[in-house]
Every structure is written in structure tokens, then in C-alpha cells.
Design a protein around this motif. Sequence first.
Motif, PDB file in Angstrom:
ATOM      1  N   LEU A 160       0.833  -1.201   0.000  1.00 26.13           N
ATOM      2  CA  LEU A 160       0.000   0.000   0.000  1.00 26.13           C
ATOM      3  C   LEU A 160       0.870   1.255   0.000  1.00 26.13           C
ATOM      4  O   LEU A 160       1.927   1.287   0.642  1.00 26.13           O
ATOM      5  N   SER A 161       0.414   2.266  -0.696  1.00 27.22           N
ATOM      6  CA  SER A 161       1.120   3.552  -0.692  1.00 27.22           C
ATOM      7  C   SER A 161       0.747   4.328   0.565  1.00 27.22           C
ATOM      8  O   SER A 161      -0.196   3.966   1.277  1.00 27.22           O
ATOM      9  N   ARG A 162       1.462   5.403   0.812  1.00 21.85           N
ATOM     10  CA  ARG A 162       1.129   6.249   1.959  1.00 21.85           C
ATOM     11  C   ARG A 162      -0.283   6.811   1.834  1.00 21.85           C
ATOM     12  O   ARG A 162      -1.030   6.861   2.811  1.00 21.85           O
ATOM     13  N   ASP A 163      -0.675   7.207   0.618  1.00 22.82           N
ATOM     14  CA  ASP A 163      -2.026   7.731   0.400  1.00 22.82           C
ATOM     15  C   ASP A 163      -3.082   6.668   0.680  1.00 22.82           C
ATOM     16  O   ASP A 163      -4.134   6.956   1.265  1.00 22.82           O
ATOM     17  N   GLU A 164      -2.809   5.430   0.265  1.00 19.21           N
ATOM     18  CA  GLU A 164      -3.758   4.341   0.505  1.00 19.21           C
ATOM     19  C   GLU A 164      -3.873   4.038   1.991  1.00 19.21           C
ATOM     20  O   GLU A 164      -4.968   3.749   2.498  1.00 19.21           O
ATOM     21  N   LEU A 165      -2.755   4.120   2.696  1.00 13.03           N
ATOM     22  CA  LEU A 165      -2.786   3.914   4.149  1.00 13.03           C
ATOM     23  C   LEU A 165      -3.572   5.029   4.828  1.00 13.03           C
ATOM     24  O   LEU A 165      -4.368   4.778   5.747  1.00 13.03           O
ATOM     25  N   ASP A 166      -3.352   6.261   4.374  1.00 13.87           N
ATOM     26  CA  ASP A 166      -4.076   7.391   4.954  1.00 13.87           C
ATOM     27  C   ASP A 166      -5.580   7.252   4.723  1.00 13.87           C
ATOM     28  O   ASP A 166      -6.393   7.608   5.594  1.00 13.87           O
ATOM     29  N   ALA A 167      -5.955   6.728   3.550  1.00 10.00           N
ATOM     30  CA  ALA A 167      -7.373   6.535   3.240  1.00 10.00           C
ATOM     31  C   ALA A 167      -8.004   5.488   4.149  1.00 10.00           C
ATOM     32  O   ALA A 167      -9.215   5.503   4.389  1.00 10.00           O
ATOM     33  N   ARG A 168      -7.180   4.583   4.688  1.00 11.28           N
ATOM     34  CA  ARG A 168      -7.664   3.546   5.595  1.00 11.28           C
ATOM     35  C   ARG A 168      -7.593   3.978   7.056  1.00 11.28           C
ATOM     36  O   ARG A 168      -7.862   3.202   7.954  1.00 11.28           O
ATOM     37  N   GLY A 169      -7.181   5.200   7.289  1.00 10.71           N
ATOM     38  CA  GLY A 169      -7.088   5.694   8.659  1.00 10.71           C
ATOM     39  C   GLY A 169      -5.684   6.049   9.088  1.00 10.71           C
ATOM     40  O   GLY A 169      -5.470   6.573  10.184  1.00 10.71           O
ATOM     41  N   GLY A 170      -4.703   5.744   8.233  1.00  8.17           N
ATOM     42  CA  GLY A 170      -3.325   6.097   8.534  1.00  8.17           C
ATOM     43  C   GLY A 170      -2.675   5.194   9.570  1.00  8.17           C
ATOM     44  O   GLY A 170      -3.258   4.198  10.013  1.00  8.17           O
ATOM     45  N   LEU A 171      -1.461   5.554   9.946  1.00  8.10           N
ATOM     46  CA  LEU A 171      -0.704   4.810  10.949  1.00  8.10           C
ATOM     47  C   LEU A 171      -0.323   5.738  12.094  1.00  8.10           C
ATOM     48  O   LEU A 171      -0.109   6.934  11.885  1.00  8.10           O
ATOM     49  N   PRO A 172      -0.227   5.216  13.311  1.00 18.03           N
ATOM     50  CA  PRO A 172       0.238   6.042  14.436  1.00 18.03           C
ATOM     51  C   PRO A 172       1.627   6.596  14.145  1.00 18.03           C
ATOM     52  O   PRO A 172       2.416   5.988  13.407  1.00 18.03           O
ATOM     53  N   ASP A 173       1.951   7.732  14.716  1.00 19.70           N
ATOM     54  CA  ASP A 173       3.226   8.393  14.459  1.00 19.70           C
ATOM     55  C   ASP A 173       4.418   7.515  14.805  1.00 19.70           C
ATOM     56  O   ASP A 173       5.476   7.623  14.162  1.00 19.70           O
ATOM     57  N   GLU A 174       4.269   6.656  15.816  1.00 17.52           N
ATOM     58  CA  GLU A 174       5.403   5.847  16.249  1.00 17.52           C
ATOM     59  C   GLU A 174       5.640   4.612  15.389  1.00 17.52           C
ATOM     60  O   GLU A 174       6.592   3.860  15.616  1.00 17.52           O
ATOM     61  N   VAL A 175       4.784   4.374  14.404  1.00 20.43           N
ATOM     62  CA  VAL A 175       4.917   3.209  13.525  1.00 20.43           C
ATOM     63  C   VAL A 175       5.588   3.634  12.222  1.00 20.43           C
ATOM     64  O   VAL A 175       5.114   4.531  11.528  1.00 20.43           O
ATOM     65  N   LEU A 176       6.701   2.982  11.895  1.00 23.39           N
ATOM     66  CA  LEU A 176       7.450   3.314  10.693  1.00 23.39           C
ATOM     67  C   LEU A 176       6.830   2.628   9.476  1.00 23.39           C
ATOM     68  O   LEU A 176       6.210   1.562   9.598  1.00 23.39           O
ATOM     69  N   PHE A 177       7.015   3.241   8.303  1.00 25.83           N
ATOM     70  CA  PHE A 177       6.398   2.750   7.076  1.00 25.83           C
ATOM     71  C   PHE A 177       7.457   2.461   6.015  1.00 25.83           C
ATOM     72  O   PHE A 177       8.292   3.306   5.708  1.00 25.83           O
ATOM     73  N   PHE A 178       7.431   1.235   5.474  1.00 27.43           N
ATOM     74  CA  PHE A 178       8.262   0.850   4.342  1.00 27.43           C
ATOM     75  C   PHE A 178       7.338   0.314   3.252  1.00 27.43           C
ATOM     76  O   PHE A 178       6.556  -0.610   3.505  1.00 27.43           O
TER      77      PHE A 178
END
Length: 208
Positions: A160-178
Motif C-alpha cells: 500500500l502507498s502512503r495515500d492508501e494507508l491514509d485513506a484507511r485511517g493512517g498509521l500512528p506516528d510511532e509506527v514506521l512505514f516501508f
Amino acid sequence: MSAVKLNQSDVTTQEAAKLLGISVTSVQQLVERGVLVAWKTQGGHRRIPREAIEALKAERSDLPMDKGRTALSSTLSALIVEDNALQRMVYEKQIASWDIALETRFCDNGYQALIEIAQRKYDILLLDIVMEGIDGYEIVKTVLANPDLRHIDIAVLTTLSRDELDARGGLPDEVLFFQKPIVFEELRGFLRGCAARKARQARAASAA
């Protein structure tokens, strides 16, 4: 699940969740999938035999437990949750080639991952988001909601892209994204950073 006479050792869904260290929703899903045995009272309340909970925990008895680890150990423990077998092989090969003191264990689904996390407090959690049943979001939510697990460094590895993750509610700030395909030098840098921080904490504890 039929109505039977209440046994004093049987527990509620909430109590089962506490014993297993997972969310109530996760317990309910384990019951629905038949992973965890349960029954209902005449009033429709779900009850779970304590023996069933202990049996489920015993299935992971091959895990090295926290009590077997020294507080000053510089070796990191990482749980990698990935439902694609080929991707798991790639991770295993890459991580093994790096000069990082890292014990790794793999899970291919969210149900197994939650049991693993309940059995052992890992240092690092690497996980996919899109999985059948309990997905990565549920795992992240469970870990962050438990004060005893807040020390875990979490990174999401997903197509998933960052935009797709954001559309699903995003991730907490402390969780890293690759994002996949993974740039392994970036993942290596993350793991080396975790190792360096653990080493500093071990030295500080030793000097105290």
C-alpha cells in the motif's frame, strides 16, 4: 456452541483476552475460526475453558521465554508477520546476511502473531498490513494498547502507498512505514538503529 453448566475455571471473553494478552475482538475471531474452544450459557454469554487458553499458549511452548533472556542482552528479537511464503524467504535471507545480532521468528497470519506476542515481548515487530482474518491494523492496535508492549519498535512493510494507508485511517506516528518492494538498505538502517539504542540502554542499566 451449546449451553452447558458453568465450570468455575471457565472465563469470559474479556478475561480470556487479558490472559492471552490480546484484544477481545481477537479472542472472538479465534473462537469463530475454531482456534479457541468456547461455549455459551443459557443467557447467551460466551465462556471459554481456562484449559483451552492454556492449551493454546502451550502450542507456542517452543519459544524462548523472557525469563530465559538476560536484561542486558544486546541481541534483538524480531517478529516478522508476512503471509507470503516467498516474501518471508527473502526477508530471512536478507536479514541473515546483515551484521546485526538479531533473533527472528516468522508468522504467516495475524492469529499466530498475537499468540506469539502474548508469549514473548519482542523488541521489533515487522508486519504486513493486508492479511486475511486479523490484519496488520489489528495487531498494531493491540500492541500499542498494551503498556507492557509499548517498548516494541513497529514497522509496517506493505504494498500500500502512503495515500492508501491514509485513506484507511493512517498509521500512528510511532509506527514506521516501508513500501514494497522494500529498499533493504533502509530496513537495515532501521534495524541497526534499534540495535544501537538497545546497546545504549544495556550499558546504562549496567552502569546504574
